[in-house]
Design a protein around this motif. Structure first.
Motif, PDB file in Angstrom:
ATOM      1  N   SER A 171       0.856  -1.196   0.000  1.00  0.00           N
ATOM      2  CA  SER A 171       0.000   0.000   0.000  1.00  0.00           C
ATOM      3  C   SER A 171       0.893   1.247   0.000  1.00  0.00           C
ATOM      4  CB  SER A 171      -0.910  -0.006   1.222  1.00  0.00           C
ATOM      5  OG  SER A 171      -0.135   0.132   2.399  1.00  0.00           O
ATOM      6  N   ILE A 172       0.272   2.442   0.098  1.00  0.00           N
ATOM      7  CA  ILE A 172       1.047   3.685   0.008  1.00  0.00           C
ATOM      8  C   ILE A 172       1.657   4.092   1.350  1.00  0.00           C
ATOM      9  CG2 ILE A 172      -0.310   4.552  -1.938  1.00  0.00           C
ATOM     10  CD1 ILE A 172      -1.837   6.304   0.089  1.00  0.00           C
ATOM     11  N   ALA A 173       1.343   3.352   2.426  1.00  0.00           N
ATOM     12  CA  ALA A 173       1.877   3.665   3.766  1.00  0.00           C
ATOM     13  C   ALA A 173       2.507   2.417   4.373  1.00  0.00           C
ATOM     14  CB  ALA A 173       0.738   4.161   4.667  1.00  0.00           C
ATOM     15  N   PRO A 174       3.455   2.590   5.283  1.00  0.00           N
ATOM     16  CA  PRO A 174       4.026   1.416   5.943  1.00  0.00           C
ATOM     17  C   PRO A 174       2.939   0.641   6.689  1.00  0.00           C
ATOM     18  CG  PRO A 174       5.322   3.390   6.454  1.00  0.00           C
ATOM     19  CD  PRO A 174       4.079   3.854   5.757  1.00  0.00           C
ATOM     20  N   TYR A 175       2.928  -0.683   6.553  1.00  0.00           N
ATOM     21  CA  TYR A 175       1.973  -1.504   7.319  1.00  0.00           C
ATOM     22  C   TYR A 175       2.395  -1.511   8.790  1.00  0.00           C
ATOM     23  CZ  TYR A 175      -0.612  -5.556   9.014  1.00  0.00           C
ATOM     24  OH  TYR A 175      -1.420  -6.386   9.745  1.00  0.00           O
ATOM     25  N   ARG A 176       3.680  -1.635   9.033  1.00  0.00           N
ATOM     26  CA  ARG A 176       4.251  -1.515  10.376  1.00  0.00           C
ATOM     27  C   ARG A 176       5.587  -0.779  10.267  1.00  0.00           C
ATOM     28  NH1 ARG A 176       0.013  -2.375  11.903  1.00  0.00           N
ATOM     29  NH2 ARG A 176      -0.807  -4.030  13.259  1.00  0.00           N
ATOM     30  N   LEU A 177       5.861   0.059  11.263  1.00  0.00           N
ATOM     31  CA  LEU A 177       7.143   0.769  11.303  1.00  0.00           C
ATOM     32  C   LEU A 177       7.628   0.800  12.744  1.00  0.00           C
ATOM     33  CD1 LEU A 177       8.229   3.924   9.422  1.00  0.00           C
ATOM     34  CD2 LEU A 177       8.512   3.875  11.902  1.00  0.00           C
ATOM     35  N   HIS A 178       8.857   0.376  12.947  1.00  0.00           N
ATOM     36  CA  HIS A 178       9.446   0.426  14.286  1.00  0.00           C
ATOM     37  C   HIS A 178      10.824   1.062  14.196  1.00  0.00           C
ATOM     38  CE1 HIS A 178      10.421  -0.554  18.389  1.00  0.00           C
ATOM     39  NE2 HIS A 178      11.522  -1.171  17.990  1.00  0.00           N
TER      40      HIS A 178
END
Length: 368
Positions: free
Chosen positions: A321-328
């Protein structure tokens, strides 16, 4: 008559000049001696990792400015590096050189503040070292303002390169700074390195042994001061760091003095890298053509760089998608702070304040 004392609990922070931000230390004291310490986080939590999952990949870049505001350009770099790795984006060579120049200027600027506030915590020479170091930091901020119009939150790096090329007046100004900076570092050393008060208050104080530094996953100057020669610029080279000759300074005892000395020596090495980068700076484009709405393939990646505080990494999961699904985010100062208790127990409260300052924390990054 024998004096009987009882331990007392003292809360330092979350609002206190010595905590360098919104941070609380619950300290157990026997007289003036620290017998236990509990760091308490969470007073500044802003949910940046969750916010990032609601924004496009490009819109996340300004959030990274707010993580480590004294090293904002380096935070930009760590994030875009992870996205480029995830999406397989090539970065033009000129942009890579510009990124290295910005990172090393950021390292000098950040170390100036770390060293200045360290001596401020010590009460040594009152405010003089910090004011001297603000003087050189202003010159670096002038350079940053030339390239992006900002002096604190830059938003300069882009996925695929940088937002714009450096202006004509930038390189001559950078050459002047590089020529002058070694003289200023000499000035700091003449004032501080052999200063009797500095040696008495920092030598052998707040020791972090080599094994404990490794086991606690410390990084950056905190790790290298303990004698571990680990720097991501050499261990896992990114950008064009493998094009430059530079050394990795280390300490021996892992005490407050070694953490000061490592930062001073690292500033000298940063000047050395900048000299080489100016000579080798190629022409050409400064950003690849990247779609406004990026759709990286399904997968996950971890990108990391050596910020002035240590290893900063971004772990990103993509669902196309156009955004991170998860970001850490792997923050350097949060990890380094976990060793604080081992560094201060057994020392007096006044020594604990200096030891905390020697870690060079930024609470915005700790709580994210």
């Amino acid at each position: 008559m024998r004096t009987i004392t009882e331990p007392i609990i003292v809360n330092i922070g979350p609002q206190h000049p010595s905590t360098h931000g919104i941070f609380r230390m619950r300290v157990v004291l026997d007289g003036e001696v620290v017998v236990d310490l509990e760091p308490i986080f969470g007073y500044l939590h802003r949910g940046i990792e969750k916010l990032a999952e609601t924004r496009t990949y490009t819109q996340v870049i300004p959030l990274t400015d707010r993580l480590l505001y004294l090293s904002a350009m380096a935070c930009n770099h760590a994030y875009v590096l992870a996205v480029e790795k995830l999406a397989g984006i090539r970065v033009p060579e000129r942009a890579e050189y510009i990124r290295v120049i910005m990172d090393e200027l950021m390292r000098i600027s950040s170390h100036l503040m770390a060293v200045g506030f360290f001596f401020n915590d010590m009460g040594c020479s009152v405010y003089t070292p910090l004011l001297y170091m603000y003087r050189e930091r202003e010159k670096i901020l002038d350079l940053f303002e030339m390239v992006c119009g900002q002096r604190l939150t830059y938003n300069y790096m882009r996925i695929g390169g940088v937002s714009q090329d450096v202006p004509e007046e930038f390189i001559p100004a950078l050459k002047r700074f590089v020529a002058e900076m070694p003289g200023f570092i000499n000035e700091y050393e003449q004032l501080l390195t052999e200063n009797e008060i500095v040696l008495f208050r920092s030598k052998g104080v707040g020791i972090l042994p080599k094994e404990l530094a490794i086991n606690s996953s410390a990084s950056g100057p905190v790790l290298r001061a303990s004698g571990v020669k680990w720097d991501i610029r050499r261990a896992d080279p990114y950008s064009v760091y493998d094009h430059f000759e530079f050394e990795i300074p280390t300490g021996e005892a892992g005490d407050n003095y070694d953490r000061y000395r490592v930062r001073i020596l690292e500033m000298r090495q940063s000047v050395r890298i900048l000299e080489q980068a100016i000579k080798q700076l190629p022409g050409g484009e400064v950003c690849s053509k990247v779609p406004h709405l990026l759709h990286p393939p399904v997968g996950e990646t971890y990108g990391h760089i050596e910020t002035p505080q240590g290893e900063m990494g971004f772990y990103i999961v993509s669902d196309n998608s156009i955004a991170p699904y998860r970001l850490h985010i792997r923050p350097a100062t949060l990890i380094n702070l976990t060793a604080l208790k081992d560094m201060v127990v057994g020392w007096k409260l006044a020594d604990a304040i200096i030891t905390f300052g020697s870690i060079d924390v930024c609470m915005a990054e700790v709580d994210r």
